[in-house]
Design an enzyme around this catalytic site. Sequence first.
Site, PDB file in Angstrom:
ATOM      1  N   TYR A 230    -141.159  -4.575 -94.374  1.00 32.58           N
ATOM      2  CA  TYR A 230    -141.080  -5.465 -93.461  1.00 32.58           C
ATOM      3  C   TYR A 230    -143.011  -6.452 -94.831  1.00 32.58           C
ATOM      4  O   TYR A 230    -142.456  -7.300 -94.962  1.00 32.58           O
ATOM      5  CB  TYR A 230    -141.765  -6.065 -92.568  1.00 32.58           C
ATOM      6  CG  TYR A 230    -140.452  -5.661 -91.175  1.00 32.58           C
ATOM      7  CD1 TYR A 230    -139.152  -5.746 -92.077  1.00 32.58           C
ATOM      8  CD2 TYR A 230    -140.383  -5.809 -90.104  1.00 32.58           C
ATOM      9  CE1 TYR A 230    -138.260  -4.995 -91.140  1.00 32.58           C
ATOM     10  CE2 TYR A 230    -139.800  -5.370 -89.575  1.00 32.58           C
ATOM     11  CZ  TYR A 230    -138.374  -5.376 -89.886  1.00 32.58           C
ATOM     12  OH  TYR A 230    -137.100  -5.199 -89.117  1.00 32.58           O
TER      13      TYR A 230
ATOM     14  N   LYS B   8    -136.116   9.627 -91.922  1.00 36.25           N
ATOM     15  CA  LYS B   8    -134.916   9.741 -92.604  1.00 36.25           C
ATOM     16  C   LYS B   8    -135.625  10.636 -93.830  1.00 36.25           C
ATOM     17  O   LYS B   8    -135.307   9.640 -94.995  1.00 36.25           O
ATOM     18  CB  LYS B   8    -133.894   8.430 -92.629  1.00 36.25           C
ATOM     19  CG  LYS B   8    -132.703   7.987 -93.253  1.00 36.25           C
ATOM     20  CD  LYS B   8    -131.987   9.093 -91.749  1.00 36.25           C
ATOM     21  CE  LYS B   8    -130.238   8.553 -93.156  1.00 36.25           C
ATOM     22  NZ  LYS B   8    -129.334   9.332 -92.247  1.00 36.25           N
TER      23      LYS B   8
ATOM     24  N   ASP C  95    -131.108   8.286 -87.676  1.00 31.43           N
ATOM     25  CA  ASP C  95    -129.792   7.935 -86.940  1.00 31.43           C
ATOM     26  C   ASP C  95    -129.300   8.224 -85.903  1.00 31.43           C
ATOM     27  O   ASP C  95    -128.424   8.065 -84.416  1.00 31.43           O
ATOM     28  CB  ASP C  95    -128.254   7.773 -88.573  1.00 31.43           C
ATOM     29  CG  ASP C  95    -128.728   8.813 -89.263  1.00 31.43           C
ATOM     30  OD1 ASP C  95    -130.145   9.821 -88.322  1.00 31.43           O
ATOM     31  OD2 ASP C  95    -128.165   9.603 -89.613  1.00 31.43           O
TER      32      ASP C  95
ATOM     33  N   ASP D 299    -138.148  -1.301 -84.646  1.00 36.43           N
ATOM     34  CA  ASP D 299    -137.657  -2.674 -84.903  1.00 36.43           C
ATOM     35  C   ASP D 299    -136.567  -1.958 -84.283  1.00 36.43           C
ATOM     36  O   ASP D 299    -135.839  -2.989 -82.532  1.00 36.43           O
ATOM     37  CB  ASP D 299    -138.211  -3.428 -85.702  1.00 36.43           C
ATOM     38  CG  ASP D 299    -137.812  -5.019 -85.158  1.00 36.43           C
ATOM     39  OD1 ASP D 299    -137.909  -5.448 -84.419  1.00 36.43           O
ATOM     40  OD2 ASP D 299    -137.382  -5.425 -87.044  1.00 36.43           O
TER      41      ASP D 299
ATOM     42  N   ASP E  46    -135.756  -2.074 -78.997  1.00 40.82           N
ATOM     43  CA  ASP E  46    -134.007  -2.946 -79.465  1.00 40.82           C
ATOM     44  C   ASP E  46    -133.153  -2.515 -77.691  1.00 40.82           C
ATOM     45  O   ASP E  46    -132.256  -2.769 -77.068  1.00 40.82           O
ATOM     46  CB  ASP E  46    -133.615  -4.411 -79.879  1.00 40.82           C
ATOM     47  CG  ASP E  46    -134.193  -5.563 -80.370  1.00 40.82           C
ATOM     48  OD1 ASP E  46    -135.499  -5.824 -79.960  1.00 40.82           O
ATOM     49  OD2 ASP E  46    -133.416  -6.241 -80.310  1.00 40.82           O
TER      50      ASP E  46
END
Length: 359
Positions: A142, A191, A223, A247, A251
């Site tokens: 970001y 990852k 994942d 992020d 959620d």
Amino acid sequence: MKYKIAVISGDGIGPEITGQAESVLSRLGELFGHEFAMTHVLAGGAAIDVFGEPLPDETVEICKESDAVLLGAVGGPKWDGMPGHLRPEAGLLKLRKSLSLYANLRPAILYDVLKDACPLRADLVVGGLDILVMRELTGGIYFGEKGRRTGPNGPEAYDVECYSEMEVERIARAAFEAARHRSKKVTSVDKNNVLESSRLWREVVIRVAADYPDVTLEHMFVDNAAMQLVRNPKQFDVILTSNIFGDILSDEASMVTGSIGMLPSASLSGTGMPGVYEPIHGSAPDIAGKDLANPIATILSLSMMMRHAFTLEQEAAAIDRAVSEVLEAGWRTGDIAKPGERTIGTKEMGRRIVEALKR
Ligand code: NAD
């Protein structure tokens, strides 16, 4: 004692939910003999409308002079067409950077009384859920280099994921410290099978873990973590992860616990700058101005503020208790109600929580 709090109501449902949180603060001050001095400042779309930019310098200055910042939410369709650096969300990123808020704490708790709001099979969440997502907030993709250019296939765009050892080490320490006060387990999500930045992430986390022999460390690919959160969420205690993975996973964790309208967050710096306390949801333009928003995530953000900014444990517990009491009495906003169940609005929920506050 006097505490200075900067309030950024923001856009959409922001003013409705921070309004209820302010009533809670006022009552809490009366009950416990504190003065919570609130200063309203603009950020997001509301600031664009007045100043032409999403985070005016004046807002940053007032936030820096405060002991804590309460934030509603920013953004909405009105500003969606603005160029990236002038969108409301750019103001949030700048605020995080200006206050060096590198650690984002997102507790995802499934209240027993709301277990019907959980979309998972009941046997997967017996006894409730209590997960803390510790998300890195000022690094990674970001904030990395980004741009447009012409590649071999024509126009293309890129965003760079980059983490320094220092950035990983400080968020990892925050996660291990938090785990010490909880169930003593950290799941570091990366990852590492494909990303070099994840390989560095994992190396540093393993190094930091050596200082916390009482905390169990495990690693998980992002994942798999997304899958495990719905398959067996009870295995998690503290989830430590990067900005973008955090992020998304937070959620997901929020939905596992029922409603996005229930979950608070704290964003903290290690430099003495004030933290920002805010619900994890956005400005919900679809329900803005209709007295439909659940104010509980924002009110519980105040409880995190009491604990982390002011070390006022009794005041924090009083807020948590008042929220639980109102839920146990059966009061629900639309987002947490069962089909056909009677609901109340934002103001009524706020009023009932204020009434339930006790020393
Ligand atoms: P959102 O979180 O605003 O809404 C998603 C869904 O959840 C909507 O159906 C909404 O009605 C519902 N919802 C959210 N909060 C609720 C509450 N307190 N009570 C009841 N229902 C609630 O996410 P979105 O729709 O993707 O984004 C809307 C705007 O918010 C966009 O402009 C986005 O950029 C912005 N946003 C801001 C923040 C922030 O300020 N921290 C975070 C996320 C999104």
